[in-house]
Design an enzyme around this catalytic site. Structure first.
Site, PDB file in Angstrom:
ATOM      1  N   ASP A 531      10.275 -45.326   4.550  1.00 34.32           N
ATOM      2  CA  ASP A 531       8.823 -45.462   4.571  1.00 34.32           C
ATOM      3  C   ASP A 531       8.406 -46.546   5.550  1.00 34.32           C
ATOM      4  O   ASP A 531       9.227 -47.343   6.006  1.00 34.32           O
ATOM      5  CB  ASP A 531       8.306 -45.763   3.157  1.00 34.32           C
ATOM      6  CG  ASP A 531       8.960 -46.996   2.558  1.00 34.32           C
ATOM      7  OD1 ASP A 531       8.700 -48.094   3.050  1.00 34.32           O
ATOM      8  OD2 ASP A 531       9.765 -46.857   1.598  1.00 34.32           O
ATOM      9  N   GLU A 611      37.913 -33.045  21.752  1.00 37.59           N
ATOM     10  CA  GLU A 611      36.750 -33.569  21.021  1.00 37.59           C
ATOM     11  C   GLU A 611      36.360 -34.956  21.549  1.00 37.59           C
ATOM     12  O   GLU A 611      35.175 -35.274  21.685  1.00 37.59           O
ATOM     13  CB  GLU A 611      37.054 -33.641  19.523  1.00 37.59           C
ATOM     14  CG  GLU A 611      37.017 -32.279  18.839  1.00 37.59           C
ATOM     15  CD  GLU A 611      37.516 -32.344  17.398  1.00 37.59           C
ATOM     16  OE1 GLU A 611      36.868 -31.737  16.529  1.00 37.59           O
ATOM     17  OE2 GLU A 611      38.573 -32.991  17.145  1.00 37.59           O
TER      18      GLU A 611
END
Ligand code: GLA
Length: 725
Positions: A531, A611
């Site tokens: 928030d 990767e």
């Protein structure tokens, strides 16, 4: 001048670049809401009709005049006991037990700069950037006062609202409910967009009609919650990403909140944002004040994209503080999904070596480094480095990691205590717990009573003693349960949830002040306290414990309506994903994690050379475009709820550079043709693909779009950077 006062008509106009917010202290001293919408230079009080309505209550002083009722008029700060049966912004229990509160205008002040709220986060701005209007209202009988605060950031099209509830009477009163913002929209048919969820599926977009009922969106869990985010959009039926009218309401607060919406009998819509009523009974002695946390408002007539741009800028420029406000955030490697509790100093060091090799900036030692913490059942509250587990002191470990050219970060969870901890054994009365009952346990942990300073001090000192052992440059502040037992041994019952959040903010402010160079990332079992309140203290927040890229697309889509990309912690993790079992390729995982502060949460030692090569490329890309990603204008190009591919885009302020990201999220046999229409480009400029040199005009990319290969497979992705040539 952003704030105008028409003395003759007692009309207040809050003018921003593109919007006007108007209210009026009428002849009875009642503060009416007149208008919020496109900018006008006109007195809008003609909009408010004074005509008798059936069953409407009339103030006694008006005698036989039936044309005036507070239950019908649009009000700026509605209260109970005044003949208004709609949702209200304030309920105060007076000394005699009555709940009536009839607020009338007393005076107002207009000042340069933006008001601040003591102990609470709030939008900040310079004297040139903002103006403040405060309007004092009072109940003539009880002398209860409400000071309504309005902050106007003219250029940003942002209006903030807060309220101070002041007991101007002689005896104690109890505030039972208090909101900071109420919007009475006279006309229009609105949808409500909310961001609901659960742990690992936070901030899911949902749009439904505001119909003839009272709806509420709330958290009564003591934190802003995974379940509903304290942010809503009221959208006219035809509002889309690019057009139509919509209003945003964002609560700058990390605790219990209540948003209510109601379409009333006459078709007006009322929307109210504030503190939750549940468990809230806030006593005010004579002269005392309750500060209601702030709500940030904006109105856009150009749909959701414009609304999001305003909130993104507002949070980046006027909420987030400190040295990381504008700085490119470090790429982190976090030990959690890589090792969980199963690590020692050497494994952490080896991860740092891998980080150095890949070009990662910072290694985070997550949960498990303190007390006797080998799993999640013990030791919270005992913030002492487990040197036996690490095989060295923390200072030595950090030094070795720094010697590799890698920064060091650490995980903490200050508000919690394990039942199995020295702290709890010494201070069993320091937790929130109902009297004469056993506490409710969640993840085998209890909540410390952060309303109490001595509790906060003890934790603060312990944590500082850890941080002072070496060059810590990042903290992950976690919070892994809700507040079930709302009862404090010391703090008055009705104040506990509010004072708890004040305690959290006080702790956070102290931490920032003492360690201004440490980047703090908020976290709450993923994104359960995501928030604008926390962002005042922690420039970024871990978005979710769900790191599956396909789920993350939905989470980040919802998050992006109010929160900027720089706020969202997002990492590439291992496959198959620990939650969903999905096996999405490294490239797509990287692209999705780049819609955030970017990092990795896997053990690089287990990766293939191929990767690692992809990761090195990703890191190069992220570092090259970090500014564009973190501060560029963000556009949602599709909706993952409706479309077969998710697409989003970052554009530099001047439109000269853009990054397009596309992930195929659904697949049927023989794909239909798909074109992605880009946004925010300069129409007559020519943009070239940075990798291939292929070029198109801005207008072509925006209107015709870019065709996607019909062979694009599910969960594969596409990222392209465009530069004006
Ligand atoms: C929470 C966080 C995770 C991790 C664990 C550690 O769930 O969201 O990222 O830090 O706690 O216990």
């Amino acid at each position: 001048m952003a704030i105008l006062f028409d003395k003759e008509n007692r009309v207040f106009s809050l003018q921003t670049a593109n919007t006007t917010y108007q209210m009026k202290a009428d002849e009875h001293g009642v503060l009416l809401h007149l208008y919020y919408g496109d900018r006008v230079e006109y007195n809008m009080d003609y909009l408010v009709l004074h005509q008798p309505r059936c069953f409407a209550g009339v103030p006694y002083e008006l005698g036989q005049d039936r044309s005036y009722s507070m239950g019908v008029l649009p009000r700026e700060y509605p209260t109970v006991g005044t003949g208004d049966f709609r949702n209200n912004a304030l309920i105060v229990r007076n000394t005699d037990g009555s709940e009536c509160c009839d607020l009338r205008y007393v005076e107002h002040h207009i000042e340069k700069g933006k008001y601040q709220l003591e102990g609470l986060p709030a939008v900040y701005a310079t004297q040139q950037e903002a103006e403040t209007l405060s309007i004092l209202l009072e109940d003539p009988i009880t002398k209860l006062q409400v000071k309504l605060l309005y902050g106007v950031l003219e250029e940003e099209d942002i209006i903030t609202r807060s309220a101070l509830i002041i007991n101007g009477g002689q005896e104690q009163v109890v505030v039972e409910k208090a909101a900071s913002a109420n919007l009475d929209l006279l006309a229009g048919d609105y949808d409500l967009i909310r961001f609901w969820g659960r742990a690992t599926m936070e901030r899911q977009f949902e749009r439904t009609a505001i119909c003839h009922s009272r709806q509420m969106i709330d958290s009564n869990r003591g934190h802003s919650s995974h379940q509903y985010n304290p942010a809503v959009v009221l959208a006219e039926k035809n509002a889309t990403e690019d057009s139509g009218s919509c209003y945003g309401m964002l609560f700058v607060y990390s605790g219990n909140f209540l948003f209510e919406a109601e379409k009333d009998q006459f078709g007006t819509t009322r929307a109210t944002m504030g503190l939750h009523r549940d468990g809230f009974h806030y006593p005010l002695a004579q002269g005392e004040t309750l500060i209601v946390p702030e709500t940030i408002l904006t109105y856009s007539n150009q749909g959701f994209a414009e609304l999001s741009h305003r909130y993104h800028r507002c949070i980046r420029e006027h909420i987030v503080r400190g040295m990381y406000q504008h700085a490119v955030r470090p790429i982190v490697l976090n030990s959690w999904e890589a090792a969980y509790f199963d690590f020692n100093g050497e494994t952490i060091y080896q991860m740092a070596e891998q980080a150095a090799e890949l070009g990662i900036d910072l290694l985070v030692m997550d949960d498990g480094w303190f007390g006797n913490r080998q799993d999640d059942r013990t030791s919270l509250g005992d913030w002492k480095v487990n040197e036996e587990k690490l095989g060295c002191t923390l200072g030595e470990l950090i030094q070795r990691i720094n010697d590799l050219g890698v920064k060091f970060g650490i995980w903490i969870e200050p508000e919690m205590v394990s039942e199995d901890s020295d702290l709890y054994r010494a201070h069993p009365d320091w937790i929130l717990k109902q009297p004469n009952r056993n506490p409710i346990v969640s993840r085998d942990q209890l909540v410390l009573d952060f309303t109490r300073k001595e509790v906060r001090d003890c934790i603060f000192e312990q944590i500082c003693a850890v941080l002072d052992q070496g060059n810590v440059e990042y903290i992950k502040w976690d919070m892994n349960r809700s507040l079930d037992d709302i009862y404090s041994a010391k703090t008055l019952q009705g104040k506990v949830t509010y004072d708890y959040v004040l305690g959290v903010y006080e702790f956070a402010e102290r931490l920032r002040e003492r360690y201004p160079n440490i980047l703090i990332e908020g976290c709450c079992g993923g994104g359960g306290r995501f928030d604008a309140g926390m962002l005042y203290y922690t420039p970024q927040i871990w978005g979710s414990d769900n790191t599956d890229p396909i789920d993350r697309i939905h989470i980040q889509y919802g998050t992006s309506f109010f929160y900027p990309i720089s706020a969202n912690g997002s990492h590439v993790t291992d496959v198959p994903n620990y939650l969903t079992g999905r096996n999405v390729d490294m490239s797509t995982r990287g692209i999705v994690a780049m819609e955030g502060t970017f990092g990795y949460e896997l053990n690089p030692a287990k990766l293939s050379e191929e990767e690692k090569k992809v990761i090195k490329e990703q890191i190069k890309t992220y570092k090259t475009y970090a500014k564009l990603i973190q501060t560029g204008k963000y556009y949602r190009l599709t909706s993952p709820l409706e479309d077969k591919f998710a697409a989003w885009q970052f554009v530099s302020e001047d439109g000269s550079q853009a990054m397009l990201n596309v992930v195929k999220i659904d697949q049927k046999g023989h794909n239909e043709f798909s074109y992605i229409k880009m946004k925010g480009l300069v129409p007559d400029a020519i943009y070239a693909d940075a990798a291939t040199g292929q070029s198109y005009s801005g207008a072509a990319l925006m209107n015709g779009g870019l065709p996607l290969s019909v062979w694009m497979r599910v969960h594969t992705s596409y990222q392209v950077v465009w530069n004006i040539v």
